[in-house]
Design an enzyme around this catalytic site. Structure first.
Site, PDB file in Angstrom:
ATOM      1  N   ALA A  46      33.305 -67.401 -61.716  1.00 53.77           N
ATOM      2  CA  ALA A  46      34.620 -66.767 -61.829  1.00 53.77           C
ATOM      3  C   ALA A  46      34.901 -65.824 -60.660  1.00 53.77           C
ATOM      4  CB  ALA A  46      34.717 -66.009 -63.150  1.00 53.77           C
ATOM      5  N   GLY A  48      34.957 -64.477 -56.404  1.00 53.01           N
ATOM      6  CA  GLY A  48      35.745 -64.797 -55.212  1.00 53.01           C
ATOM      7  C   GLY A  48      35.308 -66.105 -54.578  1.00 53.01           C
ATOM      8  N   ARG A 117      29.760 -57.324 -50.001  1.00 51.30           N
ATOM      9  CA  ARG A 117      29.774 -56.108 -49.171  1.00 51.30           C
ATOM     10  C   ARG A 117      31.156 -55.484 -49.095  1.00 51.30           C
ATOM     11  NH1 ARG A 117      27.903 -56.541 -43.222  1.00 51.30           N
ATOM     12  NH2 ARG A 117      28.487 -58.758 -43.206  1.00 51.30           N
ATOM     13  N   ASP A 186      27.182 -69.980 -41.455  1.00 47.40           N
ATOM     14  CA  ASP A 186      26.854 -69.633 -40.063  1.00 47.40           C
ATOM     15  C   ASP A 186      27.101 -70.831 -39.148  1.00 47.40           C
ATOM     16  OD1 ASP A 186      25.953 -67.065 -40.887  1.00 47.40           O
ATOM     17  OD2 ASP A 186      24.081 -67.981 -41.564  1.00 47.40           O
ATOM     18  N   HIS A 213      19.943 -65.156 -42.531  1.00 47.78           N
ATOM     19  CA  HIS A 213      21.379 -64.973 -42.749  1.00 47.78           C
ATOM     20  C   HIS A 213      21.731 -63.491 -42.834  1.00 47.78           C
ATOM     21  CE1 HIS A 213      25.484 -65.648 -43.923  1.00 47.78           C
ATOM     22  NE2 HIS A 213      25.300 -64.891 -44.998  1.00 47.78           N
TER      23      HIS A 213
HETATM   24  N1  LIG Z   1      25.289 -67.042 -48.116  1.00 52.17           N
HETATM   25  C1  LIG Z   1      26.436 -66.734 -47.549  1.00 52.17           C
HETATM   26  O1  LIG Z   1      26.740 -67.198 -46.460  1.00 52.17           O
HETATM   27  C2  LIG Z   1      27.426 -65.849 -48.257  1.00 52.17           C
HETATM   28  C3  LIG Z   1      28.759 -65.826 -47.826  1.00 52.17           C
HETATM   29  C4  LIG Z   1      29.663 -65.017 -48.520  1.00 52.17           C
HETATM   30  C5  LIG Z   1      29.236 -64.241 -49.592  1.00 52.17           C
HETATM   31  N2  LIG Z   1      27.940 -64.297 -49.983  1.00 52.17           N
HETATM   32  C6  LIG Z   1      27.461 -63.531 -51.141  1.00 52.17           C
HETATM   33  O2  LIG Z   1      27.874 -64.167 -52.339  1.00 52.17           O
HETATM   34  C7  LIG Z   1      27.908 -63.207 -53.410  1.00 52.17           C
HETATM   35  C8  LIG Z   1      29.191 -63.347 -54.214  1.00 52.17           C
HETATM   36  O3  LIG Z   1      30.302 -63.012 -53.434  1.00 52.17           O
HETATM   37  P1  LIG Z   1      31.793 -63.039 -54.060  1.00 52.17           P
HETATM   38  O4  LIG Z   1      32.711 -62.652 -52.974  1.00 52.17           O
HETATM   39  O5  LIG Z   1      32.016 -64.285 -54.803  1.00 52.17           O
HETATM   40  O6  LIG Z   1      31.665 -61.826 -55.100  1.00 52.17           O
HETATM   41  P2  LIG Z   1      32.571 -61.563 -56.410  1.00 52.17           P
HETATM   42  O7  LIG Z   1      32.283 -60.181 -56.858  1.00 52.17           O
HETATM   43  O8  LIG Z   1      33.969 -61.954 -56.139  1.00 52.17           O
HETATM   44  O9  LIG Z   1      31.987 -62.614 -57.456  1.00 52.17           O
HETATM   45  C9  LIG Z   1      30.708 -62.520 -57.951  1.00 52.17           C
HETATM   46  C10 LIG Z   1      30.689 -63.079 -59.356  1.00 52.17           C
HETATM   47  O10 LIG Z   1      29.356 -62.974 -59.848  1.00 52.17           O
HETATM   48  C11 LIG Z   1      29.457 -62.679 -61.211  1.00 52.17           C
HETATM   49  N3  LIG Z   1      28.197 -62.162 -61.728  1.00 52.17           N
HETATM   50  C12 LIG Z   1      27.676 -60.921 -61.647  1.00 52.17           C
HETATM   51  N4  LIG Z   1      26.507 -60.862 -62.321  1.00 52.17           N
HETATM   52  C13 LIG Z   1      26.282 -62.116 -62.801  1.00 52.17           C
HETATM   53  C14 LIG Z   1      25.258 -62.678 -63.583  1.00 52.17           C
HETATM   54  N5  LIG Z   1      24.206 -61.969 -64.009  1.00 52.17           N
HETATM   55  N6  LIG Z   1      25.361 -63.991 -63.922  1.00 52.17           N
HETATM   56  C15 LIG Z   1      26.419 -64.723 -63.496  1.00 52.17           C
HETATM   57  N7  LIG Z   1      27.421 -64.216 -62.762  1.00 52.17           N
HETATM   58  C16 LIG Z   1      27.354 -62.939 -62.437  1.00 52.17           C
HETATM   59  C17 LIG Z   1      30.609 -61.690 -61.314  1.00 52.17           C
HETATM   60  O11 LIG Z   1      31.091 -61.612 -62.644  1.00 52.17           O
HETATM   61  C18 LIG Z   1      31.586 -62.306 -60.342  1.00 52.17           C
HETATM   62  O12 LIG Z   1      32.461 -63.200 -60.990  1.00 52.17           O
HETATM   63  C19 LIG Z   1      27.721 -61.859 -52.724  1.00 52.17           C
HETATM   64  O13 LIG Z   1      26.392 -61.439 -52.867  1.00 52.17           O
HETATM   65  C20 LIG Z   1      28.023 -62.141 -51.262  1.00 52.17           C
HETATM   66  O14 LIG Z   1      27.401 -61.229 -50.406  1.00 52.17           O
HETATM   67  C21 LIG Z   1      27.036 -65.082 -49.339  1.00 52.17           C
HETATM   68  O1  LIG Z   2      28.987 -60.933 -44.659  1.00 54.15           O
HETATM   69  C1  LIG Z   2      28.800 -60.941 -45.872  1.00 54.15           C
HETATM   70  O2  LIG Z   2      28.471 -59.933 -46.497  1.00 54.15           O
HETATM   71  C2  LIG Z   2      29.023 -62.213 -46.651  1.00 54.15           C
HETATM   72  C3  LIG Z   2      28.358 -63.401 -46.053  1.00 54.15           C
HETATM   73  O3  LIG Z   2      26.990 -63.238 -45.905  1.00 54.15           O
HETATM   74  C4  LIG Z   2      28.996 -63.870 -44.777  1.00 54.15           C
HETATM   75  O4  LIG Z   2      28.286 -64.205 -43.844  1.00 54.15           O
HETATM   76  O5  LIG Z   2      30.244 -63.930 -44.730  1.00 54.15           O
END
Ligand SMILES: NC(=O)c1ccc[n+]([C@@H]2O[C@H](COP(=O)([O-])OP(=O)(O)OC[C@H]3O[C@@H](n4cnc5c(N)ncnc54)[C@H](O)[C@@H]3O)[C@@H](O)[C@H]2O)c1
Ligand SMILES: O=C(O)C[C@H](O)C(=O)O
Length: 349
Positions: A46, A48, A117, A186, A213
């Site tokens: 649910a 972002g 972040r 990336d 990453h």
């Molecule tokens: N690997 C990558 O390249 C990359 C890129 C972008 C973001 N991210 C990471 O992805 C993660 C999520 O980002 P986002 O923008 O979707 O955040 P967000 O806050 O919009 O969504 C996170 C979701 O996780 C849910 N959540 C929290 N605890 C949970 C649990 N125990 N079980 C199931 N769901 C749970 C929340 O309810 C929320 O809906 C962050 O840690 C972000 O840093 C990684």
């Molecule tokens: O930069 C972040 O915190 C989210 C993610 O890891 C990204 O690369 O966009």
């Protein structure tokens, strides 16, 4: 008119998914009738990233069952996505008591659960919250779908992947071939930025990105980029820095409203699609991913990985590096090792 627009959007997506693998994706086309049943679970569906990723996985004809789990909000997301007229059956699950059912029988589990972040933060600043979330989700995966391929998106990936490995080891189900840190964003960024500078069509570009990453641990290998463009050193340095800071660029532009979600959903969907193709026996599926590795002395490292019926079929080496990349590789090792060790320590507390 509308139908024509939709058809051309669909064709564009297909073209992009063929051309964005860091190397070579299988190019056969499949009809859903000939595909095996595949269940994909998204944990954090649910959020972002979770919402657009749910939509993109609903569009993937390789998926027969799509399981959307979150601690809140998934009934609405699932109802919404389920109306899209594609192959998969969608179910929403909410709260810990439904996690088992959400996971049971999954072939691929994608984890974008956790906090993103805000400006001024590093990915490591997310550790205190996200490490616990990832740990508990991986305990459930050990129990309910121990042989699923796990695609870890939650940050800090350099630590959350080692956490998952330790949880799986404790449960006696660890298979290094089935655990992936998703670093596809990336690669997506490196391709986009390179295409802009080299003035070449982005759909033809390939750039491996290795290391980890976060910041300097992200090491794009522009010396291996194709098509060749012979960019001057200062432009290669600037491209490297922009790729390393790509996440921060988005975090700052969003000004407190989170980090990359749409480009991440796209990258996550590409990587999950590659995992599904590998499981289905499509040959020569190669993507970069942060996996258990002997490519360097570090226990986990991102590099090109060949995907197959059991997950990782082969971790590919780095190839020839420029002097600038060799320096980058040596500089990233201490930070990456510290993040890996932090994850291992946390999981064993
Ligand atoms: N690997 C990558 O390249 C990359 C890129 C972008 C973001 N991210 C990471 O992805 C993660 C999520 O980002 P986002 O923008 O979707 O955040 P967000 O806050 O919009 O969504 C996170 C979701 O996780 C849910 N959540 C929290 N605890 C949970 C649990 N125990 N079980 C199931 N769901 C749970 C929340 O309810 C929320 O809906 C962050 O840690 C972000 O840093 C990684
Ligand atoms: O930069 C972040 O915190 C989210 C993610 O890891 C990204 O690369 O966009």
């Amino acid at each position: 008119m509308k139908a024509t627009m939709l058809r051309s959007a669909g064709a564009a997506l297909k073209r992009a998914s063929r051309s964005t693998s860091s190397c070579h994706l299988g190019r056969r086309s499949y009809s859903s009738e000939s595909q095996p049943e595949r269940k994909v679970a998204i944990l954090g569906a649910a959020g972002g990233i979770g919402q657009p990723l749910s939509l993109l996985m609903k569009l993937n004809p390789l998926v027969s069952s799509l399981s959307l789990y979150d601690i809140a909000g998934t009934p609405g997301v699932a109802a919404d996505v389920s109306h899209v007229n594609t192959r998969s059956q969608v179910k929403g699950f909410v709260g810990e008591e439904q996690l088992g059912e959400a996971l049971e029988g999954s072939d691929v589990v994608i984890i974008p659960a956790g906090v993103p972040r805000k400006p001024g933060m590093t990915r490591d600043d997310l550790f205190n919250i996200n490490a616990g979330i990832v740990k508990s989700l991986c305990v459930a995966i050990s129990k309910y779908c121990p042989s699923a391929l796990v695609n870890m998106i939650s940050n800090p990936v350099n630590s959350t992947v080692p956490i998952a490995a330790e949880v799986f080891k404790k449960a006696g189900i660890y298979d290094e071939k089935r655990l992936f840190g998703v670093t596809t964003l990336d690669v997506v960024r490196a391709k986009t930025f390179y295409a802009g500078k080299a003035n070449v069509p982005v759909e033809n570009v390939n750039v491996p990105v290795v290391g980890g990453h976060a910041g300097i641990t992200i090491l794009p290998l522009f010396s291996q980029a194709t098509p060749k463009a012979n960019l001057p050193n200062d432009e290669i340095k600037a491209l490297t820095k922009r790729t390393q800071d790509g996440g921060t660029e988005v975090v700052e532009a969003k000004a407190g409203k989170g980090s990359a979600t749409l480009s991440m959903a796209y990258a996550g969907a590409l990587f999950a699609d590659a995992c599904l193709k590998g499981l289905n026996g499509v040959p020569d599926v190669v993507e970069c991913s942060f996996v258990q590795s002997t490519v360097t002395e570090l226990p986990f490292f991102a590099s090109k990985v060949r995907l197959g019926k059991n997950g990782v079929e082969e971790v590919l080496g780095l190839g020839a590096l420029s002097d600038f990349e060799k320096e980058g590789l040596e500089s990233l090792k201490p930070e990456l090792l510290a993040s890996i060790q932090k994850g291992i320590k946390f999981a064993n507390q």
